[in-house]
Write an enzyme that holds these catalytic residues in place. Structure first.
Site, PDB file in Angstrom:
ATOM      1  N   LYS A 163       0.834  -1.223   0.000  1.00 45.33           N
ATOM      2  CA  LYS A 163       0.000   0.000   0.000  1.00 45.33           C
ATOM      3  C   LYS A 163       0.858   1.259   0.000  1.00 45.33           C
ATOM      4  O   LYS A 163       0.634   2.179  -0.779  1.00 45.33           O
ATOM      5  CB  LYS A 163      -0.904  -0.002   1.243  1.00 45.33           C
ATOM      6  CG  LYS A 163      -1.556   1.339   1.525  1.00 45.33           C
ATOM      7  CD  LYS A 163      -2.410   1.324   2.763  1.00 45.33           C
ATOM      8  CE  LYS A 163      -1.706   1.601   4.065  1.00 45.33           C
ATOM      9  NZ  LYS A 163      -1.424   3.014   4.372  1.00 45.33           N
ATOM     10  N   ASN A 164       1.847   1.294   0.890  1.00 43.85           N
ATOM     11  CA  ASN A 164       2.603   2.537   1.046  1.00 43.85           C
ATOM     12  C   ASN A 164       3.620   2.758  -0.071  1.00 43.85           C
ATOM     13  O   ASN A 164       4.252   3.812  -0.141  1.00 43.85           O
ATOM     14  CB  ASN A 164       3.262   2.587   2.423  1.00 43.85           C
ATOM     15  CG  ASN A 164       2.221   2.767   3.515  1.00 43.85           C
ATOM     16  OD1 ASN A 164       1.074   3.100   3.237  1.00 43.85           O
ATOM     17  ND2 ASN A 164       2.623   2.554   4.762  1.00 43.85           N
ATOM     18  N   ARG A 178      -4.906  10.452   4.476  1.00 49.93           N
ATOM     19  CA  ARG A 178      -3.752  11.291   4.723  1.00 49.93           C
ATOM     20  C   ARG A 178      -2.643  11.085   3.694  1.00 49.93           C
ATOM     21  O   ARG A 178      -1.920  12.003   3.358  1.00 49.93           O
ATOM     22  CB  ARG A 178      -3.249  11.032   6.140  1.00 49.93           C
ATOM     23  CG  ARG A 178      -2.557  12.222   6.657  1.00 49.93           C
ATOM     24  CD  ARG A 178      -1.712  12.018   7.824  1.00 49.93           C
ATOM     25  NE  ARG A 178      -0.958  13.243   8.034  1.00 49.93           N
ATOM     26  CZ  ARG A 178       0.117  13.563   7.357  1.00 49.93           C
ATOM     27  NH1 ARG A 178       0.586  12.757   6.454  1.00 49.93           N
ATOM     28  NH2 ARG A 178       0.744  14.695   7.586  1.00 49.93           N
ATOM     29  N   CYS A 182      -4.650  12.622  12.704  1.00 50.25           N
ATOM     30  CA  CYS A 182      -5.504  11.450  12.732  1.00 50.25           C
ATOM     31  C   CYS A 182      -5.293  10.780  14.086  1.00 50.25           C
ATOM     32  O   CYS A 182      -4.519  11.290  14.900  1.00 50.25           O
ATOM     33  CB  CYS A 182      -5.210  10.516  11.569  1.00 50.25           C
ATOM     34  SG  CYS A 182      -3.610   9.745  11.660  1.00 50.25           S
ATOM     35  N   ARG A 223       0.513  14.450  12.879  1.00 51.54           N
ATOM     36  CA  ARG A 223       0.882  14.287  11.475  1.00 51.54           C
ATOM     37  C   ARG A 223       1.030  15.615  10.720  1.00 51.54           C
ATOM     38  O   ARG A 223       0.313  15.888   9.749  1.00 51.54           O
ATOM     39  CB  ARG A 223      -0.108  13.349  10.796  1.00 51.54           C
ATOM     40  CG  ARG A 223      -0.295  12.072  11.608  1.00 51.54           C
ATOM     41  CD  ARG A 223      -0.855  10.956  10.840  1.00 51.54           C
ATOM     42  NE  ARG A 223       0.093  10.391   9.913  1.00 51.54           N
ATOM     43  CZ  ARG A 223      -0.145   9.353   9.144  1.00 51.54           C
ATOM     44  NH1 ARG A 223      -1.306   8.772   9.183  1.00 51.54           N
ATOM     45  NH2 ARG A 223       0.770   8.891   8.321  1.00 51.54           N
ATOM     46  N   ASP A 237       4.439   0.619  12.037  1.00 46.11           N
ATOM     47  CA  ASP A 237       3.248  -0.027  11.472  1.00 46.11           C
ATOM     48  C   ASP A 237       3.100  -1.490  11.903  1.00 46.11           C
ATOM     49  O   ASP A 237       2.113  -2.141  11.541  1.00 46.11           O
ATOM     50  CB  ASP A 237       3.270   0.058   9.931  1.00 46.11           C
ATOM     51  CG  ASP A 237       3.096   1.486   9.431  1.00 46.11           C
ATOM     52  OD1 ASP A 237       2.652   2.334  10.218  1.00 46.11           O
ATOM     53  OD2 ASP A 237       3.418   1.744   8.253  1.00 46.11           O
ATOM     54  N   ILE A 272       7.679   6.971  16.869  1.00 47.76           N
ATOM     55  CA  ILE A 272       7.344   7.678  15.625  1.00 47.76           C
ATOM     56  C   ILE A 272       6.072   8.517  15.783  1.00 47.76           C
ATOM     57  O   ILE A 272       6.069   9.704  15.479  1.00 47.76           O
ATOM     58  CB  ILE A 272       7.181   6.693  14.433  1.00 47.76           C
ATOM     59  CG1 ILE A 272       8.419   5.790  14.305  1.00 47.76           C
ATOM     60  CG2 ILE A 272       6.929   7.452  13.130  1.00 47.76           C
ATOM     61  CD1 ILE A 272       9.719   6.483  13.978  1.00 47.76           C
ATOM     62  N   ARG A 290      -8.750  -0.505   4.206  1.00 51.37           N
ATOM     63  CA  ARG A 290      -7.855   0.516   3.640  1.00 51.37           C
ATOM     64  C   ARG A 290      -6.497  -0.080   3.312  1.00 51.37           C
ATOM     65  O   ARG A 290      -5.827   0.401   2.396  1.00 51.37           O
ATOM     66  CB  ARG A 290      -7.635   1.649   4.660  1.00 51.37           C
ATOM     67  CG  ARG A 290      -8.824   2.524   4.902  1.00 51.37           C
ATOM     68  CD  ARG A 290      -8.406   3.708   5.754  1.00 51.37           C
ATOM     69  NE  ARG A 290      -7.049   4.095   5.377  1.00 51.37           N
ATOM     70  CZ  ARG A 290      -6.109   4.479   6.234  1.00 51.37           C
ATOM     71  NH1 ARG A 290      -6.361   4.556   7.514  1.00 51.37           N
ATOM     72  NH2 ARG A 290      -4.910   4.798   5.802  1.00 51.37           N
TER      73      ARG A 290
HETATM   74  N1  EPU Z   1       6.669  14.553  10.785  1.00 50.65           N
HETATM   75  C1  EPU Z   1       6.940  15.849  11.124  1.00 50.65           C
HETATM   76  N2  EPU Z   1       6.829  16.805  10.159  1.00 50.65           N
HETATM   77  C2  EPU Z   1       6.453  16.501   8.901  1.00 50.65           C
HETATM   78  C3  EPU Z   1       6.186  15.156   8.561  1.00 50.65           C
HETATM   79  C4  EPU Z   1       6.298  14.203   9.533  1.00 50.65           C
HETATM   80  O1  EPU Z   1       7.271  16.158  12.272  1.00 50.65           O
HETATM   81  O2  EPU Z   1       6.375  17.408   8.061  1.00 50.65           O
HETATM   82  C5  EPU Z   1       6.793  13.509  11.820  1.00 50.65           C
HETATM   83  C6  EPU Z   1       5.495  12.757  12.057  1.00 50.65           C
HETATM   84  O3  EPU Z   1       4.648  13.470  12.934  1.00 50.65           O
HETATM   85  C7  EPU Z   1       5.988  11.468  12.631  1.00 50.65           C
HETATM   86  C8  EPU Z   1       7.276  11.232  11.851  1.00 50.65           C
HETATM   87  O4  EPU Z   1       7.655  12.516  11.350  1.00 50.65           O
HETATM   88  O5  EPU Z   1       6.310  11.646  13.979  1.00 50.65           O
HETATM   89  C9  EPU Z   1       7.193  10.256  10.719  1.00 50.65           C
HETATM   90  O6  EPU Z   1       6.115  10.555   9.878  1.00 50.65           O
HETATM   91  P1  EPU Z   1       6.182  10.349   8.322  1.00 50.65           P
HETATM   92  O7  EPU Z   1       6.081  11.671   7.652  1.00 50.65           O
HETATM   93  O8  EPU Z   1       7.354   9.486   7.972  1.00 50.65           O
HETATM   94  O9  EPU Z   1       4.838   9.540   8.062  1.00 50.65           O
HETATM   95  P2  EPU Z   1       4.033   9.564   6.706  1.00 50.65           P
HETATM   96  O10 EPU Z   1       4.956   9.699   5.590  1.00 50.65           O
HETATM   97  O11 EPU Z   1       2.903  10.501   6.808  1.00 50.65           O
HETATM   98  C10 EPU Z   1       4.134   7.002   6.191  1.00 50.65           C
HETATM   99  C11 EPU Z   1       3.155   5.872   6.071  1.00 50.65           C
HETATM  100  C12 EPU Z   1       2.640   5.498   7.452  1.00 50.65           C
HETATM  101  C13 EPU Z   1       3.833   5.107   8.324  1.00 50.65           C
HETATM  102  C14 EPU Z   1       4.823   6.263   8.384  1.00 50.65           C
HETATM  103  C15 EPU Z   1       6.082   5.930   9.155  1.00 50.65           C
HETATM  104  C16 EPU Z   1       2.170   6.124   3.873  1.00 50.65           C
HETATM  105  C17 EPU Z   1       0.963   6.408   3.065  1.00 50.65           C
HETATM  106  N3  EPU Z   1       2.053   6.256   5.196  1.00 50.65           N
HETATM  107  O12 EPU Z   1       3.401   8.099   6.732  1.00 50.65           O
HETATM  108  O13 EPU Z   1       1.799   4.366   7.268  1.00 50.65           O
HETATM  109  O14 EPU Z   1       3.381   4.807   9.622  1.00 50.65           O
HETATM  110  O15 EPU Z   1       5.214   6.625   7.032  1.00 50.65           O
HETATM  111  O16 EPU Z   1       6.694   4.818   8.635  1.00 50.65           O
HETATM  112  O17 EPU Z   1       3.199   5.770   3.344  1.00 50.65           O
HETATM  113  C18 EPU Z   1       0.096   2.865   7.804  1.00 50.65           C
HETATM  114  O18 EPU Z   1       0.343   2.278   6.738  1.00 50.65           O
HETATM  115  O19 EPU Z   1      -0.683   2.383   8.677  1.00 50.65           O
HETATM  116  C19 EPU Z   1       0.699   4.161   8.060  1.00 50.65           C
HETATM  117  C20 EPU Z   1       0.253   4.998   8.978  1.00 50.65           C
END
Ligand code: EPU
Length: 420
Positions: free
Chosen positions: A22-23, A91, A115, A120, A306, A328, A398
């Site tokens: 998915k990701n 998201r 969320c 996030r 995850d 995280i 999802r």
């Molecule tokens: N963060 C910041 N600032 C930002 C962006 C992120 O502080 O601008 C922080 C977040 O709050 C968090 C950390 O950085 O503490 C990591 O977040 P990240 O941005 O890496 O998460 P994401 O890219 O929004 C993806 C996956 C998530 C997975 C995370 C971490 C997708 C669609 N989503 O989210 O997947 O948990 O990376 O590996 O790729 C899931 O599949 O259930 C899921 C939530």
């Protein structure tokens, strides 16, 4: 809203084919916006998040067709404004921002908001886009980014919890069409970022270093169409590995990438779970008595957030004290009170959950709060005696392709029921 009814206590046995990730597929679908030519993505899992992303791309003007496990996207003409209602549902849709900016030099996308697992923020995404020359404004719940020219630059994307996965994806996708060279430091190293870079390079991008903390992107004038098969879902594979462990069964995972799962496999072995590997096939079963372990979630190649909730289920069945620390996301313990309904003894202290394991779980009605919490509740229901009803399973749909069917094939007594 559907629920799952699970009659637990059956050791799961058999083979399961791991779906595409998915990701990985979501940002790759977004990347197709970078070209007017058709792109074909294969091994696409049938998930509601994929359907949402297809709707979002269509709403931007792309032609999207889904046939079997292939998605074809042709974004001949494109508008820069993402539909608020569609984007706020998922998201992950924030990753259309980079490609829209790269191709159109203008993007308007609704702010995704927090969320249940945490706030996030997207500050790091915007920092990286600003470094390329993007002017960012927010108004009425939307973020607007525009740039007369996108110019390659150095940008540091490390945050409080380490790198950002989708932030790295967004900046990489905007930088591929920028003038000159962009260096992303403290880039996310997740296999899904590597898969995206691989796809972009097939489209004609020049990206090196994906999979390491420093990614270098040399901008090109235009990208073309490409075909790509997405990587297997390491989180789905870990979830099925844990299904074998928590039910005391034996499951063979087919088509997985064990090399993407080292931290999880290492912890499973430490916990007394045996994992035998042959190429892309892994057979998972208990190797004797379970042992308590401590786990801390980290960015890749550490233990993935995850898989934290699913790992906690194994800990509840393991006599002794196990500690799981979530580094995280700040509120990713929504599954804890639900696991307690089944008899688990878990207390939360700051970012850690302290699990007094070895309790017998017994079935109860529980509420799914997010995708991975839902997966944990399903695992707990499979391990518990009696019947567990997991409500609000739209979260599961999802991110887990036909999870109930896959589990049934392994012998689980699991049924999808429509809420009365
Ligand atoms: N963060 C910041 N600032 C930002 C962006 C992120 O502080 O601008 C922080 C977040 O709050 C968090 C950390 O950085 O503490 C990591 O977040 P990240 O941005 O890496 O998460 P994401 O890219 O929004 C993806 C996956 C998530 C997975 C995370 C971490 C997708 C669609 N989503 O989210 O997947 O948990 O990376 O590996 O790729 C899931 O599949 O259930 C899921 C939530």
């Amino acid at each position: 809203m559907d629920s799952l009814l699970i009659k637990g206590g059956v050791p799961l046995q058999g083979e399961v084919l791991i779906s595409g990730a998915k990701n990985a597929v979501l940002p790759i679908m977004a990347a197709t916006l970078l070209t007017a030519e058709p792109c074909v993505i294969r091994r696409v899992p049938a998930l509601s998040d994929v359907e949402f992303m297809a709707e979002i791309l269509s709403s931007l003007g792309a032609r999207v067709t889904i046939g079997g496990d292939a998605v074809t996207v042709r974004a001949a003409r494109l508008k820069p404004v993402g539909n608020y209602e569609l984007i706020r549902k998922m998201r992950g849709s924030i990753c259309i921002l980079g490609p829209l900016l790269g191709r159109l030099h203008h993007a308007t996308v609704s702010l995704p908001g927090g969320c249940v697992i945490g706030t996030r923020p997207i500050g790091l995404h915007l920092k990286g886009l600003r470094a390329l020359g993007g002017e960012v404004t927010t108004e009425g719940g939307y973020v607007h980014v525009k740039a007369k020219r996108l110019i390659g630059s150095d940008t540091f994307l490390g945050g409080r919890a380490g790198p950002t996965v989708l932030g790295t994806a967004n900046v990489m996708m905007a930088a591929v069409l920028a003038e000159g060279v962009t260096t992303i430091e403290s880039a996310a190293c997740e296999p899904e970022v590597v898969d995206l870079a691989f796809f972009l390079n097939k489209m004609g991008a020049k990206i090196v270093g994906a999979g390491s903390p420093i990614i270098t992107v040399t901008g090109v004038k235009a990208l073309g169409g490409a075909e790509h098969e997405v990587i297997p879902d390491r989180i789905e594979a870990a979830t099925f590995a844990l299904a074998a462990a928590v039910t005391n069964g034996e499951i063979t995972l087919k088509g997985a990438r064990p090399d993407h799962m080292s931290a999880v496999l290492d912890k499973l072995r430490e916990a007394g779970v045996r994992v035998d590997r042959t190429g892309l096939t892994m057979t998972v079963r208990r190797g004797g008595a379970l042992r308590p372990v401590d786990v801390t979630t980290q960015p890749y190649a550490g233990f993935p957030t995850d898989v934290q909730a699913q790992m906690m289920v194994l800990m509840t069945l393991t006599p002794g004290l196990s500690i799981i620390t979530e580094r995280i996301f700040e509120s990713r313990f929504m599954h804890v009170p639900e696991l307690a309904r089944l008899g688990a003894d878990i207390s939360i202290e700051g970012p850690s959950a302290i699990v007094k394991g070895g309790q017998r779980l017994s079935g109860a009605p529980v509420m799914a709060s997010d995708l991975r919490a839902s997966a944990a509740l399903v695992l707990a229901g499979l391990a518990a005696s009696g019947t567990t009803r997991v409500n609000r399973i739209y979260h599961l749909d999802r991110g887990y392709e036909t999870i109930d069917k896959k589990l049934r094939r392994l012998g689980a007594r699991i049924q999808r029921v429509a809420d009365s």
